[in-house]
Design a protein around this motif. Structure first.
Motif, PDB file in Angstrom:
ATOM      1  N   ALA A 107     -12.866   0.382   4.596  1.00 50.11           N
ATOM      2  CA  ALA A 107     -13.982   1.285   4.285  1.00 50.11           C
ATOM      3  C   ALA A 107     -13.470   2.600   3.720  1.00 50.11           C
ATOM      4  N   LEU A 108     -12.393   3.130   4.294  1.00 51.74           N
ATOM      5  CA  LEU A 108     -11.816   4.383   3.784  1.00 51.74           C
ATOM      6  C   LEU A 108     -11.364   4.229   2.334  1.00 51.74           C
ATOM      7  N   LEU A 109     -10.863   3.036   1.988  1.00 50.57           N
ATOM      8  CA  LEU A 109     -10.337   2.804   0.640  1.00 50.57           C
ATOM      9  C   LEU A 109     -11.402   2.417  -0.382  1.00 50.57           C
ATOM     10  N   THR A 110     -12.658   2.321   0.032  1.00 51.76           N
ATOM     11  CA  THR A 110     -13.710   1.989  -0.921  1.00 51.76           C
ATOM     12  C   THR A 110     -14.604   3.173  -1.260  1.00 51.76           C
ATOM     13  N   GLY A 111     -14.604   4.205  -0.420  1.00 52.52           N
ATOM     14  CA  GLY A 111     -15.426   5.384  -0.693  1.00 52.52           C
ATOM     15  C   GLY A 111     -14.849   6.190  -1.840  1.00 52.52           C
ATOM     16  N   PRO A 112     -15.663   7.031  -2.454  1.00 52.59           N
ATOM     17  CA  PRO A 112     -15.221   7.805  -3.632  1.00 52.59           C
ATOM     18  C   PRO A 112     -14.396   9.038  -3.265  1.00 52.59           C
ATOM     19  N   ARG A 113     -13.251   8.821  -2.661  1.00 51.68           N
ATOM     20  CA  ARG A 113     -12.396   9.930  -2.240  1.00 51.68           C
ATOM     21  C   ARG A 113     -11.198  10.095  -3.165  1.00 51.68           C
ATOM     22  N   THR A 114     -10.614  11.279  -3.106  1.00 49.73           N
ATOM     23  CA  THR A 114      -9.387  11.568  -3.843  1.00 49.73           C
ATOM     24  C   THR A 114      -8.216  11.402  -2.883  1.00 49.73           C
ATOM     25  N   ALA A 115      -7.087  10.962  -3.420  1.00 53.78           N
ATOM     26  CA  ALA A 115      -5.875  10.785  -2.630  1.00 53.78           C
ATOM     27  C   ALA A 115      -4.752  11.600  -3.263  1.00 53.78           C
ATOM     28  N   THR A 116      -3.576  11.525  -2.678  1.00 53.76           N
ATOM     29  CA  THR A 116      -2.397  12.107  -3.310  1.00 53.76           C
ATOM     30  C   THR A 116      -1.437  10.982  -3.649  1.00 53.76           C
ATOM     31  N   LEU A 117      -0.784  11.115  -4.777  1.00 46.06           N
ATOM     32  CA  LEU A 117       0.248  10.170  -5.200  1.00 46.06           C
ATOM     33  C   LEU A 117       1.564  10.932  -5.196  1.00 46.06           C
ATOM     34  N   THR A 118       2.535  10.395  -4.486  1.00 48.10           N
ATOM     35  CA  THR A 118       3.863  10.988  -4.453  1.00 48.10           C
ATOM     36  C   THR A 118       4.819  10.100  -5.234  1.00 48.10           C
ATOM     37  N   THR A 119       5.460  10.699  -6.234  1.00 42.61           N
ATOM     38  CA  THR A 119       6.495  10.029  -7.023  1.00 42.61           C
ATOM     39  C   THR A 119       7.753  10.884  -6.910  1.00 42.61           C
ATOM     40  N   LEU A 120       8.864  10.344  -7.377  1.00 43.30           N
ATOM     41  CA  LEU A 120      10.109  11.108  -7.350  1.00 43.30           C
ATOM     42  C   LEU A 120      10.521  11.498  -8.753  1.00 43.30           C
ATOM     43  N   ALA A 133       4.089   6.589  -3.051  1.00 45.71           N
ATOM     44  CA  ALA A 133       3.188   6.558  -1.899  1.00 45.71           C
ATOM     45  C   ALA A 133       1.853   7.173  -2.287  1.00 45.71           C
ATOM     46  N   LEU A 134       0.778   6.488  -1.895  1.00 51.46           N
ATOM     47  CA  LEU A 134      -0.586   6.988  -2.054  1.00 51.46           C
ATOM     48  C   LEU A 134      -1.086   7.324  -0.666  1.00 51.46           C
ATOM     49  N   CYS A 135      -1.612   8.526  -0.470  1.00 53.42           N
ATOM     50  CA  CYS A 135      -2.126   8.901   0.847  1.00 53.42           C
ATOM     51  C   CYS A 135      -3.553   9.408   0.706  1.00 53.42           C
ATOM     52  N   GLN A 136      -4.436   8.807   1.477  1.00 49.97           N
ATOM     53  CA  GLN A 136      -5.834   9.233   1.480  1.00 49.97           C
ATOM     54  C   GLN A 136      -6.201   9.665   2.892  1.00 49.97           C
ATOM     55  N   ALA A 137      -6.792  10.820   3.007  1.00 46.84           N
ATOM     56  CA  ALA A 137      -7.165  11.362   4.315  1.00 46.84           C
ATOM     57  C   ALA A 137      -8.655  11.643   4.371  1.00 46.84           C
ATOM     58  N   ASP A 138      -9.179  11.566   5.586  1.00 49.29           N
ATOM     59  CA  ASP A 138     -10.567  11.913   5.850  1.00 49.29           C
ATOM     60  C   ASP A 138     -10.588  12.517   7.245  1.00 49.29           C
ATOM     61  N   GLY A 139     -10.557  13.833   7.315  1.00 54.95           N
ATOM     62  CA  GLY A 139     -10.468  14.494   8.609  1.00 54.95           C
ATOM     63  C   GLY A 139      -9.159  14.136   9.294  1.00 54.95           C
ATOM     64  N   PHE A 140      -9.253  13.605  10.513  1.00 51.32           N
ATOM     65  CA  PHE A 140      -8.055  13.227  11.254  1.00 51.32           C
ATOM     66  C   PHE A 140      -7.674  11.771  11.035  1.00 51.32           C
ATOM     67  N   ARG A 141      -8.319  11.108  10.086  1.00 48.52           N
ATOM     68  CA  ARG A 141      -7.952   9.727   9.739  1.00 48.52           C
ATOM     69  C   ARG A 141      -7.192   9.767   8.427  1.00 48.52           C
ATOM     70  N   TRP A 142      -6.140   8.977   8.329  1.00 41.54           N
ATOM     71  CA  TRP A 142      -5.431   8.884   7.058  1.00 41.54           C
ATOM     72  C   TRP A 142      -4.792   7.519   6.921  1.00 41.54           C
ATOM     73  N   LEU A 143      -4.531   7.165   5.677  1.00 45.57           N
ATOM     74  CA  LEU A 143      -3.912   5.885   5.350  1.00 45.57           C
ATOM     75  C   LEU A 143      -2.966   6.107   4.185  1.00 45.57           C
ATOM     76  N   THR A 144      -1.740   5.629   4.309  1.00 44.90           N
ATOM     77  CA  THR A 144      -0.765   5.719   3.228  1.00 44.90           C
ATOM     78  C   THR A 144      -0.373   4.320   2.793  1.00 44.90           C
ATOM     79  N   LEU A 145      -0.408   4.100   1.485  1.00 43.03           N
ATOM     80  CA  LEU A 145       0.030   2.841   0.881  1.00 43.03           C
ATOM     81  C   LEU A 145       1.327   3.120   0.148  1.00 43.03           C
TER      82      LEU A 145
END
Length: 134
Positions: free
Chosen positions: A14-27, A73-85
């Motif tokens: 559900a977190l990954l289907t909502g219209p949220r912005t994430a961060t992408l980390t590259t090197l 790494a892609l990290c999406q947060a929503d308050g105190f919930r977060w998910l990193t791919l």
């Protein structure tokens, strides 16, 4: 790029289907991290995340410079919930892949992404998922 099914709990999907912005980390080539806000899509059936961008952006150049083993790494947060791919990434401008990325982006965010002439897709074969409170 190999792809595998990624099992996620319902709250994570559900977190990954909502219209949220994430961060992408590259090197960067010097090994320092580059973090930028992005919109992305994730296909749990194939374990593939997609980020549309311009070919000349720092994130696309970082992935290209990292070669076939470039990790991101892609990290999406929503308050105190977060998910990193996390996974291996590659940049492609193949028309069919760009069309698929745009289709998925439009479905998730309700409108198409910008369409510059140098639009490419960063495809991430997710092989690690980290999360909190999901």
């Amino acid at each position: 790029m190999s792809r595998t099914t990624v099992e996620l709990p319902a709250a994570a999907r559900a977190l990954l289907t909502g219209p949220r912005t994430a961060t992408l980390t590259t090197l960067r080539p010097d090994g320092t991290p580059h973090v930028t806000p992005v919109r992305f899509t994730f296909d749990t059936a194939t374990g593939l995340a997609r980020v549309t961008t311009r070919a000349g952006t720092r994130k696309a150049r970082n992935v290209s410079a990292g070669g076939p083993g470039a990790r991101v790494a892609l990290c999406q947060a929503d308050g105190f919930r977060w998910l990193t791919l996390e996974g291996r990434a590659a940049v492609t401008g193949a028309p069919a892949r760009v069309v698929e990325a745009v289709r998925r982006y439009t479905a998730r965010y309700g409108s198409a992404p910008p369409a510059p002439p140098d639009l490419v897709v960063i495809e991430i074969a997710v092989d690690r998922v980290l999360s909190l409170n999901l």
